[in-house]
Motif scaffolding. Structure first.
Motif, PDB file in Angstrom:
ATOM      1  N   TRP A  91       0.844  -1.195   0.000  1.00 10.71           N
ATOM      2  CA  TRP A  91       0.000   0.000   0.000  1.00 10.71           C
ATOM      3  C   TRP A  91       0.878   1.243   0.000  1.00 10.71           C
ATOM      4  N   TYR A  92       0.423   2.296  -0.679  1.00 11.54           N
ATOM      5  CA  TYR A  92       1.165   3.552  -0.608  1.00 11.54           C
ATOM      6  C   TYR A  92       0.194   4.716  -0.594  1.00 11.54           C
ATOM      7  N   GLU A 158       1.330   5.167   9.522  1.00 14.31           N
ATOM      8  CA  GLU A 158       1.117   4.134  10.530  1.00 14.31           C
ATOM      9  C   GLU A 158       0.093   3.098  10.052  1.00 14.31           C
ATOM     10  N   GLU A 159      -0.971   3.601   9.422  1.00 15.15           N
ATOM     11  CA  GLU A 159      -1.995   2.679   8.897  1.00 15.15           C
ATOM     12  C   GLU A 159      -1.423   1.801   7.779  1.00 15.15           C
ATOM     13  N   LEU A 160      -0.589   2.393   6.941  1.00 12.95           N
ATOM     14  CA  LEU A 160       0.045   1.618   5.862  1.00 12.95           C
ATOM     15  C   LEU A 160       0.932   0.527   6.453  1.00 12.95           C
ATOM     16  N   TYR A 161       1.664   0.880   7.510  1.00 14.82           N
ATOM     17  CA  TYR A 161       2.542  -0.078   8.158  1.00 14.82           C
ATOM     18  C   TYR A 161       1.723  -1.241   8.735  1.00 14.82           C
ATOM     19  N   GLU A 162       0.560  -0.925   9.316  1.00 16.37           N
ATOM     20  CA  GLU A 162      -0.301  -1.977   9.867  1.00 16.37           C
ATOM     21  C   GLU A 162      -0.861  -2.869   8.769  1.00 16.37           C
TER      22      GLU A 162
END
Length: 176
Positions: A91-92, A158-162
């Motif tokens: 995701w990006y 942070e959401e992308l990392y999750e």
């Protein structure tokens, strides 16, 4: 006496001819029964071959039906040009221009390896959990190589990392 000899000769001749005809009839009957048995054996062998072919055809039909179910020829009314199994999704959230010159947009843009999916192609991404994303291949990226698809979404880092990286994704490249 002559008459008796003639009648006796006739009776013997008749008995011999009946006996010969009877033997011939028995031989013909036995030959016919042997031919019937041979034909019955051939029919059984042919029936076994037909049954095997029917089983093979049934197996092929099931396999074809399963293949069509898993790899349909169209999705949402659009022809499937090809599919990619075992892909990965990342995701990006970068804003700005894409490799195709458009602006990266959530709900529309996906970055692809242009050697795998041509830019401008519409793709349908089917996640292992059943979620489906339909996007347009508008962007490329340094980490997007091979069967990796980088989906643009409006989310924080942070959401992308999750969200991380998802493996075992199926991607359908739709025809134009």
């Amino acid at each position: 006496m002559r008459l008796q000899l003639t009648i006796g000769t006739i009776i013997i001749t008749l008995l011999l001819s009946v006996g010969i005809n009877y033997k011939t009839a028995i031989d013909q009957k036995q030959a016919g029964e042997a031919r019937v048995a041979q034909i019955a054996t051939e029919a059984q062998v042919n029936q076994q071959e037909v049954d095997e072919m029917r089983k093979d055809i049934a197996i092929l039909r099931r396999e074809l039906a399963a293949q069509r179910e898993v790899y349909p020829t169209s999705r949402g009314g659009q022809r499937v040009a090809r599919y990619i199994d075992g892909a990965q999704v990342t995701w990006y959230n970068d804003k700005g221009k894409t490799a195709s010159g458009t602006t990266a947009t959530s709900g529309r843009t996906v970055a692809v390896d242009p050697e795998v999916v041509p830019l401008g192609s519409e793709v349908e991404i089917v996640m292992p959990d059943g979620r489906v994303f339909r996007r347009i291949a508008e962007d490329t990226g340094g980490a997007v190589k091979g069967k990796v698809f980088d989906v643009h979404i409006d989310a924080s880092d942070e959401e992308l990392y999750e969200l991380g990286r998802t493996h075992g994704v199926r991607v359908f490249v739709l025809g134009r």
